[in-house]
Each structure stands twice: as C-alpha cells, then as structure tokens.
Design a protein around this motif. Structure first.
Motif: not given
Length: 468
Positions: A235-236, A241-247, A374-379, A411-414
């Motif tokens: 996930l990280t 990159p900017g949010l990665r530091r906070e995460f 069932r789906h990567d978004s659920e994961r 993570l880019g989900w839209r």
C-alpha cells in the motif's frame, strides 16, 4: 566546482542551508546539512520532504528573488536563471534543466540566495541561504534536518497570505467560515496526521530523508515471488510520494510492529459465531431446505445460542428474514470456512482442522479477511479499515468511512467518471469486512449509529490481518 551526478559517492563536505518560506509569520523554516553534489531535482525531493509538502504541484529554482525587481547595472539588467524539470523545458527556451546542475554550482559563498518556488498557483517561495560549510563526517547522510520550526502550510490554501487568513479563521470560533474551514482542513490534512501549525517532527523527517538515498537491495529469489511484499508495504509503495511520508508515519503510530497474538480464551470468545456455525454443521454437513435456506430450527438455535434474539424483532425462524444468521453464513462462505454442495452445507478442509482450535481459527479469519475479496477496491478498502482498527483512534463509523475514503483516493480509486468515491460507495466496499468485525465483537454497533469502543484484542486482530 565540478559537476557530479547525485548517485555518485558523496563529497567530502556539506553545505549548511537555511530554508525559509518567504512571507511566513511566524517563520516557517528549516536548517539543513546537504551534499553540494546533489542535482537540483534531488534537492527538490529533499525540500519537499524537509518542509513537508506533498509534491503534487509544479516547481522551479531561480537565482533571483521573484518579489524583487532587478535594477540595471551599467545599463544592463541581468536575466535571471531558472532551473526546471525536464517536462517544463519546452515551455521556455531560456530555462535550464534541473537534472544537469548541482546545488554547489548554483549556490556558492559568493552568490545570492537561491529561490525555490512550489505550486505556481499558490506561489510558495522558499529562500535558500548558504550559511556555511563543514567537513562531511564518515557515513553522514546526503541530507539531514538539523533544526526548524512549524509544519508546511496546507496545500491549496491560497499562498502564504491565504494560509495566514485560514489560521486566523480557525482560531476564531465566531468567524463566519470557521466551521466550513475546519471541515476543509480535516479533509485536506487527511486522517494520517492531525493539523497542528506548530508541529515539526525532526526525527521523522530525517528517517524520510534517509529513505531518499537508500539504494534498493537486490531481491532474493523468495522476494521475487508475487505477493511476497507485506500488505502495508505494498500500500505504501502505491501512494503518491508526498502522501507516502504521512502514511508511513501513521503506520508507525498505529503500532503495527506490536504483538499480533491472542490468548486462547480471548480467541474462543471472539470467534464464537464462526465456531458455533462450523460445529453445528459438523463433519457430516447440514442439509438445507428445498429453497436452499438453513432449516428453521437451526435459525432459531443460532439466534438463541449467539444471544442475538433479544435484539431482533420477529420469529427468527426463517433465514431469509433473519439477517444476522444469513450474514453469518454468507460471511463464513466468503472466508473459506464452509461451502454449499448439492443442497448441503459442508466444512472446508481448513475448517475441519479448526473445530477445536479457536486460536487457529482466529488467525485463519485474520488472514482471510485481508486476502479474500471479490475486487481489488474491496481489498484496499478492507486493508485501510484494518489499519484504522489497529490504530484505534476512530470511534464513529462515519470517521472510519472518512479515513478509508481518503486512503482510497490516495491510492487512485475513482468512479468511472473520474469523481471521488462517495461515502455510500465506500460503505458498500466495506460491507463484508465490517460484518466479520461485528461477528468477532471488534465492532459492537451493527447499525453504525453509536460509538465503537475498540479493545486491545480487536487491535491485535487487525495487526494479525495486516501481517498476514
């Protein structure tokens, strides 16, 4: 000074650099020790990390204060030099590539300060002033934050004066926009760091700076295996990159390096619904009705034995009308404990081995809730929910939804139309995993209307799932 690539061996000296955001009052500043042989594109990464930006906007370097008009000397006005990323070079033939110039070339004891602009809309101007040099100690990092004050302004807050106005409004409960701006700040800052204008964690910054210059190690044969990366690391790595530091900071604060074990009696208490169902089905299996439902007697038995009848209106004898039992059965099927074969419910081979092993069942459920989707978004939604459970900071279900929504956006989900996910969409992605947490007693509010008080065993379960 000779040009050297940033990935070569570091030099024998370090520059002492004071960085301040122009116009900030009180001042937002950093004092850095930095390798002069770093090219400006790497210096950009250092500044983003040290100041605390999210690297979501354009940037440039210039050797002239953007707010000062140059005066002619002997009738000639010197043209400012400007260094930009490669993808901006085509916009101006006079610009220079930041990848070809080192910090030591453009910032010398004889030169004027260097200026770094981030976000051409808000116009965050950073003044980079060389204050001295020092011999580079053995094994010293390429860049280190020595001192500083205050966090970076919030992205998209309207430049330094807009940020000052924002802070004034937040400090005044009577301000007409106080409540709206509080909500905007909460969403913009996100769930992984509380917004505190005075906050600066120098140790955390230096850990991130060290990661900028840590060469990746050659993967072993085992590490080449798909899925060998830890869930949180995967996930990280997918975060901007900017949010990665906070995460990363939030992962550490969540205590994921803490124990993920459980006592036998606690495991037995938590897994009661799944233990009851698998033992009731037993090694011989359980026949369903002609319509494919659990027999009425079994439904009534489940509601009584699991102490669910007291909260249920109705006869509680038809599975299709008794949601707690129906959801338990469907959950057990999704998790790989039971399956339907020719009108009968039967145990999987894994479930047969766990009938008398509550601790093993607890761990099996932790692994299943993290991996069976069932789906990567659920994961992704489930992993973000588990992280929040491990952290133990949320109380209302709405807070959980907000935190997961922010993470999914990062993570880019839209939606298919490119819009951010609505709360009801995120809610739907979490239906199955939330049902497991309810069955285990980790959440105690099935309808999401009251506070969910997390206890240590629930946090341990989330850690075990994320370690799976």
């Amino acid at each position: 000074m000779t040009i050297r690539a940033a990935d070569e061996e570091p030099g024998s000296m370090l520059l002492q650099l004071r960085v301040s955001i122009v116009g900030s009052e009180p001042a937002i500043w950093r004092f850095l020790e930095i390798d002069p042989f770093l090219t400006l594109d790497r210096v950009h990464e250092v500044l983003q990390t040290a100041v605390g930006w999210r690297d979501s906007h354009l940037h440039s370097f210039t050797d002239t204060d953007p707010y000062v008009r140059l005066r002619p000397v002997n009738g000639h006005v010197r043209e400012p030099r400007r260094w930009v990323p490669l993808d901006l070079l085509e916009d101006n033939d006079d610009d220079l590539p930041e990848t070809d110039w080192t910090l030591g070339q453009v910032l010398t004891p004889e030169s004027d300060p260097l200026f770094y602009e981030y976000d051409f809309g808000d116009g965050w101007i950073h003044r980079l002033e060389l204050t001295g040099t020092l011999p580079r100690p053995t094994n010293a990092p390429r860049a280190r934050l020595v001192d500083g004050a205050r966090r970076a302004p919030l992205e998209d807050s309207g430049g330094i004066y807009g940020y000052h106005d924002l802070l004034d409004a937040l400090a005044d409960p009577g301000h007409e926009k106080h409540t709206d701006l509080q909500a905007w700040v909460a969403w913009t800052a996100g769930p992984w760091q509380e917004f505190d204008p005075e906050q600066l964690d120098i140790n955390a910054v230096n850990k991130e700076l060290a990661l900028l210059f840590t060469a990746p190690t050659a993967p072993t044969a085992t590490e080449h295996r798909p899925g060998s990366e830890s869930l949180t690391q995967e996930l990280t790595n997918r975060m901007p990159p900017g949010l990665r530091r906070e995460f990363r900071s939030y992962l550490h604060a969540a205590g994921l390096d803490g124990p993920a074990t459980v006592e036998a009696d606690v495991a037995a208490a938590m897994t009661v619904p799944y233990l009851w169902l698998t033992r009731r089905i037993g090694s011989e299996g359980l026949s369903l009705t002609a319509a494919g439902w659990l027999p009425p007697a079994v439904v009534r038995e489940a509601m009584t034995e699991l102490n669910w009848a007291k909260d249920w209106i109705g006869k509680a004898n038809r599975e299709d009308q008794t949601l707690p039992v129906l959801q338990l059965r469907e959950s057990a099927q999704r998790l790989g404990l039971i399956r339907k074969v020719k009108g009968r419910l039967v145990l999987t081979s894994a479930a047969k081995q766990l009938l008398d092993d509550p601790e093993g069942l607890w761990l099996f459920l932790a692994r299943a809730v993290a991996h069976r989707h069932r789906h990567d978004s659920e994961r992704d939604a489930t992993l973000l929910l588990l992280l929040e459970v491990a952290a133990g900071k949320r109380t209302s279900w709405a807070d959980y939804l907000d935190a997961v929504s922010f993470g999914l956006g990062a993570l880019g989900w839209r939606t298919r139309a490119g819009a951010e996910l609505e709360p009801n969409t995120v809610q739907a992605l979490l239906v199955d995993s939330r049902e497991v947490l309810l069955n285990l007693g980790i959440f105690d509010d099935r309808f999401g209307l009251e506070a969910n008080t997390l206890k240590a065993p629930g946090q341990a379960f989330a850690r075990a799932a994320l370690h799976a």
